[in-house]
Structures are given as structure tokens and as C-alpha cells.
Scaffold this active site. Structure first.
Site: not given
Ligand code: PGA
Length: 263
Positions: A13, A15, A106, A108, A178, A184, A222
């Protein structure tokens, strides 16, 4: 109840990253790694989710990769078809551009862009009806986990969509668990905690659909090359949705390899 015959998925992903030249280089490097030592498609599905503006150019670049690498939309419109909807990209327009996969829900999008449950149901419904495969994201906040509500929140997020998914369409859904506090942040759920939640999600799915035992449930938050092997060893973790580490070709490749070799 795990199913070791589920082919794992590793999806990057991206982003709101990266700039065009870096995206081009990232894909070139990833293709070179696959050419040097391929990962068999039957061992692991691999996909990348670039920005909307880069979807078709990345897809074109992946055409001559040593194996199929899916191009995944990060989001889609809550409105179907075509029409006077400024700024929107519908499931049908994605499909028309040869994009067969989309993320929905997601955290976000849920937290920053107002994607509440009714909007997510519309997006999921349109995506499935247009023939897309959906990676539906669920996960609890730190607050919810500390209050002991993690299971309830996540299972509710699964139940939320049940009304808009037709019986056969469950085959076209991949779940991504997640935990928001792990996205992140560099904090990963322990393999034990992640496995426990995945087992509960699987149990919930099997109560909703006869496809539940065979659905892939990905972990996200992460995921890195350094923790992928132990996550991949968990019976109900059938892949990863990878944010930050997917912006590095070598890390992303190592994560895919870890999952491909685990089952
Ligand atoms: P990350 O993000 O691996 O940077 O923690 C995962 C995601 O939001 O899909």
C-alpha cells in the site's frame, strides 16, 4: 480453523507516495528482483497499490514482469458508473482501465476522510458488483484495545458489510486486519496477538459465509522484512498489507518471499 491451502497475498500500500520517478524506479528494482529469483505465483499473490494517478502507468510497467503482480486501487467512489461526480473514480471506471482490485475501509480513509460505515458499504457493494476483488480493512484503535474492545470492534466491522455482500461474492473479498496503533508506528502486534485476532476473524467469517474457511486474512501494521517470517508462520495469517516497507523494493520482495515460503 486454519486452512494451509490458502495462497498468501502480499500487497504494498503505497499510500500518497512516491513521486513518479521514484515509483518508476521502485517497480524497476522489484521487477529485477523477481527476474533474478522469482516467487512462484501459486505460492503468493503479489500486488501493489499506487496512487490513483499512477495506477495505469504502474500497471503498464508491470506487464513484462517475470510473474503477475496485481495493480490495486487504494480507494474508489461511493457512486457507481459514470456521471456528474467531480473528482470521483468509480468501480466501473477502474474495471474499464483493467484494474481488478481495490482496498476498501483502510483506517486512514475511515479516520481522516470520513469513510463511515454506510459509505464503506456503498463502496464495497459497487466494487463487488463491478467484478473487483476487494481487500477490506478492519482494525481497532489503541484506546479500543486497552478497553478490551478489540475483538468486538473488529468483528463488528466484518458484520457491517454482511448485508451488502451476496453469497457468492465472499469469494472476492480478502480481509486485512490492521490494528490502527501498529500502522506506521514501528509497533507490530505480536505474532501471538495477531494470530489470536485472525483466528477470531476466521471464526466470525465461517459463521457468515461458507467461504470463510478459505478466505485470506492479511495482517497489516509495520510489517517489515525483519518480522515477516514469524508473522507468516502463524496459521491464520495469510499474507500482509504492507505500507512503509513496500516503498523499498528489497524489503517488499523479502516480505513476499517470507510468505511464499511459509505455507
Ligand atoms: P505500515 O502501513 O506498514 O506503514 O504500518 C500499513 C498500512 O497502513 O496498510
Amino acid at each position: 480453523m486454519s486452512n494451509s491451502t490458502i495462497t498468501p497475498w502480499v500487497v504494498g500500500n503505497w499510500k500518497m507516495n512516491p513521486m513518479h520517478a521514484n515509483a518508476f524506479q521502485l517497480i524497476q528494482e522489484f521487477k529485477q528482483l523477481l527476474e533474478h529469483e522469482n516467487i512462484a505465483p501459486e505460492q503468493c499473490h503479489i500486488g501493489v497499490a499506487p496512487t490513483t494517478i499512477a495506477l495505469t502507468s504502474i500497471q503498464a510497467q508491470l506487464k513484462d514482469a517475470a510473474r503477475t503482480v496485481y495493480t490495486v486501487a487504494q480507494d474508489l467512489s461511493r457512486v457507481a458508473g459514470t456521471g456528474a461526480y467531480t473528482g470521483e473514480v468509480s468501480a466501473e471506471l477502474l474495471k474499464d482501465s483493467g484494474i481488478e482490485f481495490a482496498l476498501v475501509g483502510h483506517s486512514e480513509r475511515r479516520e481522516l476522510f470520513g469513510d463511515h460505515v454506510e459509505i464503506l458499504k456503498e463502496k464495497l457493494h459497487h466494487a463487488l458488483n463491478a467484478g473487483l476483488t476487494v481487500i477490506y480493512c478492519v482494525g481497532e484503535s489503541l484506546d479500543q484495545r486497552e478497553q478490551g474492545l478489540a475483538d468486538q470492534v473488529v468483528l463488528q466491522q466484518i458484520c457491517d458489510i454482511a448485508a451488502v455482500v451476496q453469497a457468492e461474492q465472499w469469494q472476492n473479498i480478502v480481509i486485512a486486519y490492521e490494528p490502527i496503533w501498529a500502522i506506521g508506528t514501528g509497533k507490530t502486534a505480536s505474532p501471538e496477538d495477531a494470530q489470536a485476532m485472525h483466528a477470531k476473524i476466521r471464526e466470525g467469517l465461517t459463521q457468515i459465509t461458507s467461504y470463510g474457511a478459505n478466505m485470506a486474512i492479511l495482517y497489516g501494521g509495520s510489517v517489515k522484512a525483519e518480522n515477516a517470517v514469524e508473522l507468516a508462520a502463524c496459521p491464520d495469517i495469510n499474507g500482509a498489507l504492507v505500507g512503509g516497507a513496500s516503498l523499498n523494493a528489497q524489503s517488499f520482495y523479502q516480505i513476499a518471499k517470507a510468505f511464499a515460503q511459509s505455507k
